[in-house]
Structure formats: C-alpha cells, structure tokens
Write an enzyme that holds these catalytic residues in place. Structure first.
Site, PDB file in Angstrom:
ATOM      1  N   ASP A 291      98.740  44.620 -45.380  1.00  0.00           N
ATOM      2  CA  ASP A 291      98.257  45.603 -44.717  1.00  0.00           C
ATOM      3  C   ASP A 291      98.210  45.098 -43.153  1.00  0.00           C
ATOM      4  OD1 ASP A 291      97.222  47.751 -43.425  1.00  0.00           O
ATOM      5  OD2 ASP A 291      95.413  47.779 -44.808  1.00  0.00           O
ATOM      6  N   TRP A 292      98.128  45.770 -42.264  1.00  0.00           N
ATOM      7  CA  TRP A 292      98.322  45.504 -40.801  1.00  0.00           C
ATOM      8  C   TRP A 292      97.420  44.090 -40.688  1.00  0.00           C
ATOM      9  CZ3 TRP A 292     100.243  48.434 -36.593  1.00  0.00           C
ATOM     10  CH2 TRP A 292     100.238  47.913 -35.345  1.00  0.00           C
TER      11      TRP A 292
END
Ligand code: BGC
Length: 758
Positions: A291-292
């Site tokens: 994820d980011w």
C-alpha cells in the site's frame, strides 16, 4: 479538490519510436518462457526497477516521495521504474511510456494504476451501496464499464476491489467494501474481478484488478483507520481470508498489502500471509503491491530499524512492488549484494510483475491502453442508464409505515428539505476517480425529472451539513450551530402533503482516514428533522451516506425511511424511481445498522457466549441500557409488496459428502405489486472443534414474483459448504448436527435441522 500534477513535465519528452522489443517478442512462445527470457537479460538494477512504483499526479494518499520530478524522469528513462499510479489521460500515460520505451535498455513497459473504485467517469454507487443490490451480474457489469472507461484513458490497473470484511460502522473505509459477511464479500469480489479483467487481460478494454488490503484492514481496533488488528488464526482464516482466497482463485492479477499489523506483524512484512498462504498454499502467480508507503511505514510500526531494513523484511516476506515508498529503490540492490535478500526472491518478484505485463499485452503493444480512438467510442449514454439501474437496485427500504411510499396520486404538494436534497456532489462520493465535481443528479432534480406536472414541489435546504472547503485531504468541518435556514424549511413543510427529507453524510465523511466516533445524523440535521416532524408527520426520510448510521430516533418517529447511500452519477433519478414506485425497492443491507454506536463492532454472524441472553437474564452478553441486536439487521430490506415464507422442506435429513440435500421453501407475493425478494440461506454448525457463528450466510437467490404468485425456491446444501478452518488448522467439515435457515434477512428466518454424516 487539490491536484498535485507533475506529469506536465513529460510533455516535452518526445522521442522517435523504435520497433520496441522486437527481439524479445519474436523469440518467445508462451507467457512463462517469455518471462524467463526477459528475466535472463536483466541486470540487478533493472530487476529492482521493476519492483518500484512512482506516483504521477492527483491527490496524495500518504506522504509523497521527496524525489523531484526531474529525478523521477531520469529514473524512468533508466528503466528503474516498473509502474506508476495516478498518471491520468491517454497523453500523459503515452508520454510516460515513451520515456521508458525510447530510452531504457530493455524497454519493459510500465503499468499504470489508479483507484478506480466505483467508476471512472460514470460514477456508480460506492461498493457498500452496490453490494446492497445483491446483484452480482450488475456489479460485474459496472466493473466492466469502469474498466472500459479507464482503459480508454490510459489506465490498465485498478486498485479495486476492496474485499476487507468490515464490521465497524465507525471505520470510514467501510463504504469501500462489501460489508460484514465473508461469503457475500467473496461473491462480490469475484464479480468485480471478472468485470475488470474479463476472460482475457490482453483485451484492451479490460484492466488488471487488485484484491486489497491483504489482510485484516477492516478489523482495525475501534474502527480507527490503519490501527492494530488483534485477531487469532480462527478469525483470520474464517472471516478475513475467504474473500482473498476466492479472488486468488478467480485469477486476480495483483494483491495489495494492508497498512495494519496483525497480532504483532505488519501485513506488509507478513511472511506467513504473503509467502506461505497466498503464494504457496493458494498457488497464486500474480504480484503483491505494497500500500502507499507501507514498506517504510514498518519503521513507524516499530518493526524495522530503517528504510533498508524495511525493504529487506518486505521483500523477504513476499511484497513484490513498493508503491511510492522509496525503500526498494534505495536499498534492494545493496541488500542483494550483501546477501540479505536472495537473488531467487528478487527473481520471483520480478517474474510476477513481468507475467502480469505480458498478460496485459503490454509487451506486444506498450501503448495498447493509450489509444485515443477508444475514448471516442465510449457509449456514455448506455453507461448512464446502467448507473441509474444499479443505483435504484442498491436502495434499501428500511421502514414504510401505512404505505406512505410510493408517493400517492393524492399527494399534490411536496416539500423537499435537507442539506443533501439538492446536493449534486455528495452522491459522487469519495474515491471518485474522474467523476466530475457537482455532476450527480440531485434528489430534487430527480424528482422534478420524473414527477407529474400537477404536483407542486418546493425546496428548502434547512441547514448546511459542512462548512468551508471539502476535499479528499482535509477533515470535514461540520455545521454544528447554524440553524438560520430552519424557518423556511418549517414554513414549506407545514404547507405540504408530504415532506421528503434528505439527510446523512457528506461525500468526504467516509473513505480513507474518515473514521468517526459519532455515526448519527451529524451537525444540526437531527434537530432539523425534529423541527419538521413537529409541523408535519408525513415524512419520507432519504438517507444519503456511506456507512451504517445510528438512526434510532428516526426509526421510531419517522414513518418512511429509505437508505439511498452514496449512489453515484444517477443518484437523484434512481431515488425518484423508488419514491414514485417506478422501481419497487429490492435492496438488502450488507451490514448491520446499530441502535447505538456503543454496539460497534456489530455483526450478525457472531459467536454465542457461554451465557447467551435469555428471557430471565436479558442483559447477559449484552447491555443494561440498550438492546443487543441490530436496529436493522444484515440482509434486511422491505419492498412495496409483501412476501411470505412457508416452512422449510428438506429432501432428507442426513447429508453425506458427495450427496447433497435440497432445502426448499415456498415464497409467495402476498401484496399487490410485482417485486423482487433476495431469498437468503444461512446455516449453523451446532458443535465443532472450534466454535462457529450463530448464523452464516451460505447462499442467496433473487426471486421476482407477481402479486399472488408463489414459487418454490430451492438451494442445494453440500458438504463443502460446511467446511471451515478448524482445530486441525485446516479447512474441513465436521460430522454432527446443523441448523439451516431460509428467510428475508439474518433475523427473520424459517429453520430446519439436518446432520452431516461422515
Ligand atoms: C490506500 C489504497 C490505495 C492507495 C493508492 C492508499 O492510501 O490505502 O487503498 O489504493 O492509497 O491510492
């Protein structure tokens, strides 16, 4: 909405196109040998490059990389980047692709990812709402449309579907998933994946999908976003993993890590989840994107010393691509040289990325998805019609005392009131991709579009819901005090035959980082509702919201309540279809509505305690100041007609593996309108080696009946449906007694018993 664009810089970077990858293309036959032949040509720097993803533009969902655009451009040219996200438009993706194709040594095309969550330009209901339709075909179709619109804009990879089972209405991201049930979430996830990816990923009208967030994200403590998840193996395997297993089986191209830790291990560095379960046990061959920034975030978790340590943990655990975290690009080459990360693990990660790129057809044509002709051919009108249809199917009728709805012909004066009644933006929702601000049909507009001319419609906002700037990035400021619009609303309400009130949540009250401790009607809305109720009791309350709301007062005092969620571009038309009876509501809740926020997390498929509440001890395993059950339970939803269920009939009472039982029920339409009922099948395993939920959804069927019509609805009960992750740490069924239930929601059910013989 704040936009952070840097891709303008690509525009000057034209190079003369070369016959890309001619040698690679002609010398290879199937995907695996193609992947191997590319891998054999790669240096370690080029391999690591494939595991790096850069952000392009749009809103940042986390801290952005400190690297400047010029440096990013140089890295693209040097083949040090495998994918980008948030690069939007045919031109921008083409320019970025050119940097790679015309400068890098191996010319390995980029993938372009984007959060296409509920449509790209045509906006559909948010996932929680759409799930309320229980219409898998419709959900597949909207994914197919979203893919087509995305692909025509250069995007070949969506970070959707979110298949995190979530039981907590406080969690802002509950609107992005399919609610509290693993079975329903699995079905919706698979439908979405089919819609996005089609049969053949290289079809330029379909895109790669992502099963996210792996795993446990929806179980964050107290609904606080990104927070600790403390679940044991039983919960993990039985409640959280099933939708992911189904997604892997359906061939989803990629998985995304979750931000949370599970029982002490951040999901991004969770070897058991990523390597042992996903890649080995499920034999899945796609790639995992972080994820980011979730790789370097393992430092803040207290799990990694620094970025390099985080990179080592993540890659060794099986996270293949680093989304905007900067950890792989800064450390992986050295980590391989130092022997901290093995060549084999790097090769495996790179092969996974290349495999998806080959399947997408990018090696054949890196510009496959950057084709301006596709955009010309999009049938937007058809997409709009689909958006209206799925939106009306997603609406759930919660209450309809004395058949206040559908609006009767005798109603000649309608007052439309509320902060959301003429709001053209909120129905576009959060995670709106390229859905234009203020482009939805508002409820007021929808009513005016459809209602007879002799009906007089007056409108008063009554109050604002939010004050100041609204955006994806900023917490919303709620209007807590300004009631200056009440007087006008009260005036028009007192003159009307019927009041339609639109209350609920702003688009940006749900979504990432949008958890709340209060889930009632925010600001002065409840006060407005009470003030209107004093002058006119004929109120149809339309709720526009992305999470279950606490609406106990309304449920007791307001005669008609319509859960209209955040429905997308065609919101107002779809709500009008339901209010006017042009569509008979058929939606069912995918999540429990609480009586009070203190009940959260609240879900129907709970376990029994050793002291279940009983008529003598009503507060056992519950509360002294509130009932224990939901105000509106999972699976609940009314219709303008009525349905009656007969008793269950079983073809036999013993189930033997390989020899299913048929369980059937007579369903009658006892009202005066044609309607659709979602018939639901639940089971309970009465005694097992690990405790089982008091009810578990195992099937559902939509049944359409004319007034007076009866149909027999039959489900097959087979042994695999009874399997669960048990004390042997394996999926198997256990012999013994079971209950089977069929009915219109998780509370109102007919019951029978059977046994499994093994
Ligand atoms: C979210 C993901 C999303 C990613 C890229 C993250 O903050 O958790 O769901 O796909 O950003 O925008």
């Amino acid at each position: 909405m704040k936009k952070i664009n840097f891709l303008g810089f690509f525009l000057f970077s034209y190079f003369i196109a070369t016959g890309q990858n001619a040698t690679i293309k002609s010398s290879i036959k199937d995907v695996e040998s193609k992947v191997d032949s590319v891998l054999a040509l790669m240096t370690i720097q080029e391999k690591v490059g494939q595991l790096v993803q850069y952000n392009g533009s749009w809103d940042l969902t986390g801290p952005a990389s400190e690297m400047n655009n010029k440096q990013k451009e140089e890295n693209l040219k040097a083949g040090k980047v495998g994918a980008m996200l948030n690069v939007l438009s045919v031109e921008a993706t083409r320019e970025a692709q050119k940097l790679v194709m015309e400068n890098s040594r191996l010319k390995i095309p980029l993938m372009f990812g984007y959060d296409v969550i509920h449509g790209y330009t045509t906006i559909f209901p948010v996932p929680l709402a759409e799930t309320a339709s229980w219409d898998l075909e419709a959900m597949e179709r909207t994914a197919e449309i979203a893919a087509l619109e995305s692909a025509a804009n250069g995007i070949n990879w969506t970070f959707s579907p979110m298949i995190d089972v979530s039981r907590d209405a406080r969690w802002g991201r509950i609107m992005e998933g399919s609610g509290e049930d693993p079975y329903l979430t699995s079905k919706v996830g698979v439908a979405k994946i089919k819609g996005y990816q089609s049969e053949d990923l290289s079809n330029p009208q379909s895109i790669a999908a992502t099963a996210k967030h792996f795993a446990g994200y929806g179980f964050a403590e107290a609904g606080r976003d990104y927070n600790t998840v403390n679940v044991g193996d039983n919960e993990l395997h039985n409640s959280i993993l099933p939708p992911f297993k189904a997604a892997a089986k359906a061939g989803v191209a990629t998985f995304m890590n979750a931000f949370n830790e599970i029982d002490g291990i951040p999901a991004t560095g969770h070897k058991v989840l990523l390597r042992d379960i996903l890649k080995k046990k499920w034999n899945w061959d796609g790639f995992v994107v972080s994820d980011w920034g979730s790789i370097p975030e393992m430092v803040a978790h207290g799990f990694a010393r620094d970025k390099s340590h985080a990179a080592k943990i993540a890659l060794n655990a099986g996270s293949d691509m680093d989304m905007e975290g900067g950890a792989y690009e800064s450390s992986l080459v050295d980590l391989v040289k130092e022997g901290e990360v093995s060549q084999d693990d790097i090769n495996d990660a790179v092969k996974r990325v290349l495999r998806v790129k080959f399947k997408l057809g990018l090696f054949e044509n890196p510009y496959l998805y950057s084709n301006p002709d596709l955009l010309e051919k999009i049938p937007f009108e058809e997409h709009t019609a689909v958006a209206r249809d799925v939106a009306r199917k997603s609406i759930v009728l919660l209450k309809n005392e004395d058949n206040l709805l559908p609006i009767k012909e005798s109603v000649k004066k309608i007052a439309v009131i509320g902060p959301l009644a003429n709001d053209k933006d909120t129905p576009i929702g959060n995670w709106r991709a390229q859905g234009e601000a203020n482009s939805a049909v508002s409820l007021l507009e929808g009513l005016k579009n459809s209602i007879d001319e002799d009906v007089d419609i007056s409108y008063a906002k009554g109050a604002d819901l939010a004050i100041g700037e609204r955006s994806f990035l900023m917490p919303l400021k709620i209007n807590e005090t300004d009631t200056s619009g009440f007087a006008e609303a009260i005036r028009i309400a007192s003159q009307a035959d019927l009041v339609i009130m639109a209350l609920g949540e702003d688009a940006f009250q749900t979504g990432e980082g949008r958890s709340q401790v209060n889930i009632g009607l925010a600001g002065v809305q409840q006060e407005l509702l009470k003030a209107i109720h004093k002058v006119n009791k004929n109120i149809a309350l339309v709720l526009i919201n992305g999470r279950p709301l606490e609406i106990s007062w309304a449920s007791e005092n307001i005669p008609a309540i319509v859960e209209a969620w955040i429905l997308g571009s065609q919101s107002g038309n779809a709500i009008a279809d339901v209010l006017l009876g042009d569509y008979n509501p058929s939606g069912k809740l995918p999540v429990s509505f609480p009586r009070a926020v203190g009940q959260e997390p609240l879900y129907y498929n709970q376990k029994s305690t050793g002291r279940p509440s009983n008529p003598v001890h009503v507060t056992y395993s519950g509360y002294t100041d509130q009932k224990k059950d939901a105000l509106y339970p999972f699976g609940y939803g009314l219709s303008y007609t009525t349905f009656e269920y007969g008793n269950l009939k079983l073809s036999k009472e013993e189930l033997i593996p390989g020899n299913p039982i048929e369980v059937s029920v007579e369903l009658s339409n006892t009202g005066d309108k044609r309607g659709k009922e979602i018939v639901q099948l639940y089971i309970r395993d009465l005694v097992a080696s690990t405790t089982r939920p008091v009810k578990e959804l195992k099937g559902f069927k939509p049944v359409i009946l004319n007034p007076g019509e009866t149909k027999t609805v039959t489900f097959e009960l087979s042994e695999p449906m009874l399997r669960f992750y048990n004390a042997n740490e394996t999926w198997e069924s256990e012999a013994g007694k079971f209950e089977v239930f069929i009915g219109s929601n998780s509370r109102d059910l007919k019951k029978a018993t059977f046994s499994l013989e093994k």
